[in-house]
Design an enzyme around this catalytic site. Structure first.
Site, PDB file in Angstrom:
ATOM      1  N   ARG A   1       0.817  -1.224   0.000  1.00 27.06           N
ATOM      2  CA  ARG A   1       0.000   0.000   0.000  1.00 27.06           C
ATOM      3  C   ARG A   1       0.848   1.270   0.000  1.00 27.06           C
ATOM      4  O   ARG A   1       0.457   2.293   0.562  1.00 27.06           O
ATOM      5  CB  ARG A   1      -0.955   0.047   1.202  1.00 27.06           C
ATOM      6  CG  ARG A   1      -2.058  -0.974   1.163  1.00 27.06           C
ATOM      7  CD  ARG A   1      -3.202  -0.498   0.272  1.00 27.06           C
ATOM      8  NE  ARG A   1      -4.171  -1.564   0.051  1.00 27.06           N
ATOM      9  CZ  ARG A   1      -5.281  -1.729   0.753  1.00 27.06           C
ATOM     10  NH1 ARG A   1      -5.594  -0.884   1.685  1.00 27.06           N
ATOM     11  NH2 ARG A   1      -6.090  -2.723   0.490  1.00 27.06           N
TER      12      ARG A   1
ATOM     13  N   ARG B   1      -3.382   6.543   1.132  1.00 27.81           N
ATOM     14  CA  ARG B   1      -3.928   7.763   1.754  1.00 27.81           C
ATOM     15  C   ARG B   1      -3.022   8.437   2.767  1.00 27.81           C
ATOM     16  O   ARG B   1      -3.318   9.532   3.206  1.00 27.81           O
ATOM     17  CB  ARG B   1      -5.282   7.427   2.411  1.00 27.81           C
ATOM     18  CG  ARG B   1      -6.390   7.235   1.408  1.00 27.81           C
ATOM     19  CD  ARG B   1      -7.560   6.494   2.005  1.00 27.81           C
ATOM     20  NE  ARG B   1      -7.155   5.126   2.313  1.00 27.81           N
ATOM     21  CZ  ARG B   1      -7.954   4.222   2.861  1.00 27.81           C
ATOM     22  NH1 ARG B   1      -9.177   4.532   3.202  1.00 27.81           N
ATOM     23  NH2 ARG B   1      -7.506   2.995   3.103  1.00 27.81           N
TER      24      ARG B   1
ATOM     25  N   ASP C   1      -6.726  -3.026  -7.616  1.00 28.23           N
ATOM     26  CA  ASP C   1      -7.266  -3.675  -6.424  1.00 28.23           C
ATOM     27  C   ASP C   1      -7.609  -5.118  -6.737  1.00 28.23           C
ATOM     28  O   ASP C   1      -7.941  -5.455  -7.874  1.00 28.23           O
ATOM     29  CB  ASP C   1      -8.512  -2.942  -5.922  1.00 28.23           C
ATOM     30  CG  ASP C   1      -8.823  -3.340  -4.489  1.00 28.23           C
ATOM     31  OD1 ASP C   1      -8.226  -2.759  -3.566  1.00 28.23           O
ATOM     32  OD2 ASP C   1      -9.653  -4.258  -4.281  1.00 28.23           O
TER      33      ASP C   1
ATOM     34  N   TYR D   1     -14.672 -12.254  -0.306  1.00 27.72           N
ATOM     35  CA  TYR D   1     -15.385 -10.996  -0.597  1.00 27.72           C
ATOM     36  C   TYR D   1     -16.578 -11.236  -1.516  1.00 27.72           C
ATOM     37  O   TYR D   1     -17.631 -10.623  -1.360  1.00 27.72           O
ATOM     38  CB  TYR D   1     -14.433  -9.978  -1.235  1.00 27.72           C
ATOM     39  CG  TYR D   1     -13.429  -9.416  -0.253  1.00 27.72           C
ATOM     40  CD1 TYR D   1     -13.760  -8.323   0.561  1.00 27.72           C
ATOM     41  CD2 TYR D   1     -12.169  -9.980  -0.110  1.00 27.72           C
ATOM     42  CE1 TYR D   1     -12.849  -7.824   1.480  1.00 27.72           C
ATOM     43  CE2 TYR D   1     -11.248  -9.485   0.801  1.00 27.72           C
ATOM     44  CZ  TYR D   1     -11.593  -8.403   1.595  1.00 27.72           C
ATOM     45  OH  TYR D   1     -10.700  -7.911   2.511  1.00 27.72           O
TER      46      TYR D   1
HETATM   47  O1  CP3 Z   1      -0.041  -1.997  -2.419  1.00 34.58           O
HETATM   48  C1  CP3 Z   1      -0.311  -1.094  -3.244  1.00 34.58           C
HETATM   49  O2  CP3 Z   1       0.040   0.084  -3.064  1.00 34.58           O
HETATM   50  C2  CP3 Z   1      -0.968  -1.472  -4.558  1.00 34.58           C
HETATM   51  C3  CP3 Z   1      -2.383  -1.294  -4.640  1.00 34.58           C
HETATM   52  C4  CP3 Z   1      -3.294  -2.182  -3.816  1.00 34.58           C
HETATM   53  C5  CP3 Z   1      -4.530  -1.719  -3.311  1.00 34.58           C
HETATM   54  N1  CP3 Z   1      -5.205  -2.779  -2.785  1.00 34.58           N
HETATM   55  C6  CP3 Z   1      -5.006  -0.331  -3.374  1.00 34.58           C
HETATM   56  C7  CP3 Z   1      -6.079   0.089  -2.454  1.00 34.58           C
HETATM   57  C8  CP3 Z   1      -3.200  -3.535  -3.514  1.00 34.58           C
HETATM   58  C9  CP3 Z   1      -2.062  -4.508  -3.771  1.00 34.58           C
HETATM   59  C10 CP3 Z   1      -4.434  -3.901  -2.875  1.00 34.58           C
HETATM   60  C11 CP3 Z   1      -4.724  -5.269  -2.452  1.00 34.58           C
HETATM   61  C12 CP3 Z   1      -5.957  -5.532  -1.703  1.00 34.58           C
HETATM   62  N2  CP3 Z   1      -7.179  -4.942  -1.853  1.00 34.58           N
HETATM   63  C13 CP3 Z   1      -6.070  -6.558  -0.757  1.00 34.58           C
HETATM   64  C14 CP3 Z   1      -4.991  -7.549  -0.374  1.00 34.58           C
HETATM   65  C15 CP3 Z   1      -3.972  -6.948   0.512  1.00 34.58           C
HETATM   66  C16 CP3 Z   1      -4.470  -6.620   1.896  1.00 34.58           C
HETATM   67  O3  CP3 Z   1      -4.526  -5.419   2.207  1.00 34.58           O
HETATM   68  O4  CP3 Z   1      -4.766  -7.560   2.647  1.00 34.58           O
HETATM   69  C17 CP3 Z   1      -7.398  -6.531  -0.274  1.00 34.58           C
HETATM   70  C18 CP3 Z   1      -7.980  -7.445   0.785  1.00 34.58           C
HETATM   71  C19 CP3 Z   1      -8.093  -5.513  -0.982  1.00 34.58           C
HETATM   72  C20 CP3 Z   1      -9.514  -5.148  -0.881  1.00 34.58           C
HETATM   73  C21 CP3 Z   1      -9.697  -3.768  -0.417  1.00 34.58           C
HETATM   74  N3  CP3 Z   1      -9.394  -2.651  -1.166  1.00 34.58           N
HETATM   75  C22 CP3 Z   1     -10.203  -3.326   0.827  1.00 34.58           C
HETATM   76  C23 CP3 Z   1     -10.645  -4.247   1.939  1.00 34.58           C
HETATM   77  C24 CP3 Z   1     -10.189  -1.942   0.803  1.00 34.58           C
HETATM   78  C25 CP3 Z   1     -10.743  -1.011   1.859  1.00 34.58           C
HETATM   79  C26 CP3 Z   1      -9.821  -0.864   3.010  1.00 34.58           C
HETATM   80  C27 CP3 Z   1      -9.043   0.395   2.886  1.00 34.58           C
HETATM   81  O5  CP3 Z   1      -7.809   0.366   3.131  1.00 34.58           O
HETATM   82  O6  CP3 Z   1      -9.656   1.423   2.579  1.00 34.58           O
HETATM   83  C28 CP3 Z   1      -9.626  -1.518  -0.427  1.00 34.58           C
HETATM   84  C29 CP3 Z   1      -9.402  -0.150  -0.881  1.00 34.58           C
HETATM   85  C30 CP3 Z   1      -8.031   0.201  -1.353  1.00 34.58           C
HETATM   86  N4  CP3 Z   1      -7.254  -0.568  -2.157  1.00 34.58           N
HETATM   87  C31 CP3 Z   1      -7.345   1.424  -1.110  1.00 34.58           C
HETATM   88  C32 CP3 Z   1      -6.128   1.363  -1.804  1.00 34.58           C
HETATM   89  C33 CP3 Z   1      -5.084   2.449  -1.901  1.00 34.58           C
HETATM   90  C34 CP3 Z   1      -7.905   2.605  -0.324  1.00 34.58           C
HETATM   91  C35 CP3 Z   1      -8.878   3.265  -1.250  1.00 34.58           C
HETATM   92  C36 CP3 Z   1      -8.991   4.748  -1.080  1.00 34.58           C
HETATM   93  O7  CP3 Z   1      -8.169   5.507  -1.611  1.00 34.58           O
HETATM   94  O8  CP3 Z   1      -9.980   5.137  -0.438  1.00 34.58           O
END
Ligand code: CP3
Length: 344
Positions: free
Chosen positions: A26, A30, A76, A153
């Protein structure tokens, strides 16, 4: 083969480096003001994922700011369910929501795995943009969610603390559960193959909820689909490097590295670094595992723990990373301090 100048690829080839290469899960996110600005420009998170110019821009932001050794594609894991025909939306402050799959009827509404490319074409374009734009020393990592984690999911329609709905479907309607796992597995192979063709040098499989699988279910629904995906990709692309992340696998990390032919295993914060160095690193490169909460609190503890992780893994191939993703409340300055402590 000539030795790569890319430190991540050298570590993935089994080399022990004097300073471990580093990137963060990540890392585009944010906690960075420039990410929030680009996300606002895109409108919302999904529009950002599907905009190749802006998605490449946010991928590059942490590379410019910190000089990480790898860039991870901005996308994502839930884009694959969407490409299979599930509805997907994000509720601000809460997380993802999807249409649920609990019956053969619901499964019947999904499209075939080969139909995903139309929806995912912008993601492949982001990879091509990044492949052209990255500094020559920076490795490009693509990724997908592993089938079990994506299924949790798709079945529940949201994130769940214990993956209860997915476990219930596994117990109560195994044919539907297995068919869903197979569909996701096939789609994941096709998705990652296109990312590799577009320029991803490494791909990572995120199995974020592997920890909730008991021993038998772990073999069947984590290890087995990982083997299938890794075998398919390595057959098509013998040069590609693969990182597996069966988060929460605990002692089962040992079975995982013995059975899945990944080049590197990512370990979470529940695993002791010394245990991973002793039990996993002799078999392959290990990625991890600083506690991401230290990037919120910072201070001497952050520096001491960063050095402890580097030292624990110093006798084998290691890629420095966090145990899980950096959180929005982390301080950008603490990330600089972590990198300085790694690179001395
Ligand atoms: O790592 C990186 O920087 C690359 C991008 C990336 C994102 N999600 C961007 C993201 C990667 C590799 C993911 C993987 C992801 N997404 C996983 C597996 C890794 C982990 O964290 O366990 C999972 C379970 C998801 C599903 C997901 N996406 C959730 C549960 C959420 C909401 C939680 C949160 O942090 O807000 C997201 C949103 C998400 N994916 C964001 C980002 C940058 C935040 C979105 C925003 O900008 O509001």
């Amino acid at each position: 083969m000539t030795q790569s100048t890319k430190t991540i690829l050298r570590a993935l080839n089994g080399e022990t480096l004097p300073t471990p290469p580093v990137w963060m899960m990540r890392q585009a996110g944010r906690y960075l003001p420039e990410y929030k600005a680009t996300r606002a420009q895109a409108g919302d998170f999904l529009s950002l994922c599907y905009n190749p110019d802006l998605a490449a821009e946010v991928t590059l932001q942490p590379i410019r700011r910190y000089g990480f050794d790898a860039a991870i594609l901005f996308a994502d894991i839930l884009l694959v369910p969407q490409a299979l025909g599930a509805d997907l939306w994000f509720v601000t402050g809460e997380g993802p929501r999807l249409s649920t799959i609990t019956s053969a009827d619901d499964l019947g509404k999904l499209g075939p795995a080969d139909d995903i490319h139309e929806t995912l074409a912008p993601i492949y374009q982001t990879v091509r943009n990044l492949s052209a734009a990255l500094p020559k020393e920076t490795t490009l990592i693509g990724f997908a969610g592993a089938p079990w984690t994506v299924a949790t999911y798709m079945i529940a329609g949201r994130g769940t603390p214990d993956q209860g709905p997915a476990h219930a479907l596994m117990r109560e309607n195994q044919p539907v559960f297995d068919a869903l796992m197979d569909r996701i597995t096939d789609a994941t192979i096709l998705y990652l193959a296109e990312q590799i063709k577009a320029g991803a040098e490494v791909v990572k499989l995120f199995d974020s909820w592997a920890g909730s699988l008991g021993a038998d279910a772990f073999d069947r629904y984590c290890t087995a689909p990982h083997i299938k995906i890794v075998t398919a990709l390595k057959t098509q692309f013998p040069e590609v490097k693969i990182i597996g992340f069966p988060r929460g696998a605990d002692q089962k990390y040992i079975d995982y590295v013995d059975q899945v032919a990944v080049d590197c295993v990512a370990v979470d914060t529940a695993v002791s670094s010394n245990w991973a160095a002793e039990n996993l690193q002799p078999k392959m490169c290990v990625q991890g595992n600083l506690d991401q909460s230290l990037l919120v609190t910072g201070g001497e503890k952050l520096i001491a723990e960063t050095k402890r992780v580097v030292s624990a893994f110093k006798n084998g191939p290691h890629i420095f990373n966090l145990g899980h993703g950096i959180t929005p409340d982390a301080s950008p300055d603490n990330v600089s301090q972590m990198i300085a402590a790694i690179r001395g």
